[in-house]
Design an enzyme around this catalytic site. Sequence first.
Site, PDB file in Angstrom:
ATOM      1  N   TRP A  88       0.668  -1.378   0.034  1.00 32.27           N
ATOM      2  CA  TRP A  88       0.036   0.022   0.022  1.00 32.27           C
ATOM      3  C   TRP A  88       0.870   1.240   0.054  1.00 32.27           C
ATOM      4  CZ3 TRP A  88      -4.554  -0.068  -1.728  1.00 32.27           C
ATOM      5  CH2 TRP A  88      -5.410  -1.261  -1.779  1.00 32.27           C
ATOM      6  N   ASP A 162      -1.897   6.266   6.407  1.00 37.15           N
ATOM      7  CA  ASP A 162      -3.094   5.587   5.845  1.00 37.15           C
ATOM      8  C   ASP A 162      -3.421   4.212   6.852  1.00 37.15           C
ATOM      9  OD1 ASP A 162      -4.705   3.750   4.670  1.00 37.15           O
ATOM     10  OD2 ASP A 162      -3.491   3.387   2.812  1.00 37.15           O
ATOM     11  N   LYS A 186     -12.977  -1.992   5.609  1.00 39.09           N
ATOM     12  CA  LYS A 186     -12.231  -2.964   6.478  1.00 39.09           C
ATOM     13  C   LYS A 186     -12.820  -3.050   7.725  1.00 39.09           C
ATOM     14  CE  LYS A 186      -9.056  -3.535   3.064  1.00 39.09           C
ATOM     15  NZ  LYS A 186      -8.175  -2.323   2.805  1.00 39.09           N
TER      16      LYS A 186
HETATM   17  C1  LIG Z   1      -8.096  -1.677   1.716  1.00 40.28           C
HETATM   18  C2  LIG Z   1      -6.743  -0.691   1.481  1.00 40.28           C
HETATM   19  C3  LIG Z   1      -7.278   0.541   0.817  1.00 40.28           C
HETATM   20  C4  LIG Z   1      -8.251   0.449  -0.158  1.00 40.28           C
HETATM   21  O1  LIG Z   1      -8.289   1.547  -1.006  1.00 40.28           O
HETATM   22  P1  LIG Z   1      -9.583   1.637  -1.723  1.00 40.28           P
HETATM   23  O2  LIG Z   1      -9.478   2.704  -2.727  1.00 40.28           O
HETATM   24  O3  LIG Z   1     -10.874   2.143  -0.810  1.00 40.28           O
HETATM   25  O4  LIG Z   1      -9.951   0.220  -2.496  1.00 40.28           O
HETATM   26  C5  LIG Z   1      -5.958   1.694   0.934  1.00 40.28           C
HETATM   27  N1  LIG Z   1      -5.159   1.208   1.806  1.00 40.28           N
HETATM   28  C6  LIG Z   1      -4.967   0.082   2.598  1.00 40.28           C
HETATM   29  C7  LIG Z   1      -3.964   0.165   3.557  1.00 40.28           C
HETATM   30  C8  LIG Z   1      -5.884  -0.778   2.524  1.00 40.28           C
HETATM   31  O5  LIG Z   1      -5.845  -1.756   3.249  1.00 40.28           O
END
Ligand SMILES: *Cc1c(COP(=O)(O)O)cnc(C)c1O
Length: 355
Positions: A88, A162, A186
Site C-alpha cells: 500500500w 493510511d 475493512k
Molecule cells: C484496502 C486498503 C486501501 C483501499 O483503497 P480503496 O481505494 O478503498 O480500495 C487503501 N489502503 C490500505 C492500507 C488498505 O488496506
Amino acid sequence: MPEAVLRQAAAEMLDWRGSGMSVMEMSHRGKEFGVILAQAESDLRALLAVPAHFHILFMQGGGLGENAIVPLNLSRGGPVDFVITGSWSIKSHKEAQRYCAARIAASNAADGHLSLPEPATWQIGGDAAYVHLCSNETINGIEFQQLPDLAALGSKAPLVIDFSSHVASRPVDWSRVGLAFGGAQKNLGPAGLTIVVVRDDLLGHALEICPSAFNYKTVADNQSMYNTPPTWGIYMAGLTFQWLREQTEGGLTGIEAMEQRNIAKARLLYDFIDGSSFYLNKVAANCRSRMNVPFFLADESRNDAFLSGARTAGLLQLKGHKSVGGMRASIYNAMPLEGVQALVNYMREFERSHV
Ligand SMILES: *Cc1c(COP(=O)(O)O)cnc(C)c1O
C-alpha cells in the site's frame, strides 16, 4: 461487520425510526440525515479521542483516491517523503509522483517487506511538506505498534497515515499525526465511505488543480456536504461507531476494549503458528499486524487442500494476496475470538491429518 449492526440496519431498512423513509431515500440535507451525520461524527470523535483541533471529514474515493487527494491538498507542490513498508505504501508513493516530488525516506524492500525500518534511520528532508506511511500494511501483515515521533527525529513535517485496515482497532496517538485517512470497508462499514481526520492548520493549502469536491477546506467548510456524501455508508459506519463505543472487555470500554480483544485474537493465532513447524509467518515479531495475518504451509503443495477443507468448515476468504501467496487471515474488529479459535482448531486438525 458486527452482526448486531447488520441486524439493526435490517430492522430500520424500510422505515428509519418512524420517519417513513429508508436512510437511502432521505435527502442528505433533510433534518433526519442531519441527525445521522452529526451523531456519526461525534461518536467517531469520542471513540478515537480525536482532539478538537482536528476536522473529521466524510468523503468518497477510497484509500486510492486519498493517494492523490493528500498530495493535492498537503504537498504545496514541494517534496514529500514516503516510508515504504509494503504494497500500500508503494501504491501511495507512486500516485503522489503525479502531483509532487515524492521521495523515499526509508524502505524495507530489501528484506521482502518483512520488518519495519527503524525511524532513526529514515532520511527525512528538512523541506518535506509531509511524511507518509501506511500504519498497517494489509497485504504484507506489517503494523506500526507505535507511530514515529517525527519531532523527536528533528522534522517539522506533519505525519500522514493510511490507517484503512486497522482504523478503530486500537487508539491513535494524535499528537504524532497530521492527517489520517482510511476507507471504511475493512473495519467500519460498507465500501464507499472514506474517513479523513485532519489537523486544522493543514486545511487551505490545496493546489490550484485540486478538484473542489476533494479540497479538504471546501469539504470541512461544508460539514462534509459540499456534494452529496455517501449517506448509506455514513449511517452504517455510525451504527458501527456506536457498537464499538458500547464494547467492554476486562473493565475497559470502546477502543481500549477492542484493542484488548484484538491483542488476544492475534496472540492466539501467532502463538499457534509459531508453535508449529507445519505453518509459518515470516514477519518480524515486533511489527506483526493484529489485523492481517499472512501465513504459509511449509509444504505449499497442500494449499488447495487446506483452503477447500477450510471452506467446508465455514472458514472463508483465507487465500493470501496473489503478490504474497500462501494464506491470510484478516481478523478485523468484527471477528470474535471464537472465530479465530475455530481457525486454529481447523489448522491443528489439518496438520494432524497431514503429517
Ligand atoms: C484496502 C486498503 C486501501 C483501499 O483503497 P480503496 O481505494 O478503498 O480500495 C487503501 N489502503 C490500505 C492500507 C488498505 O488496506
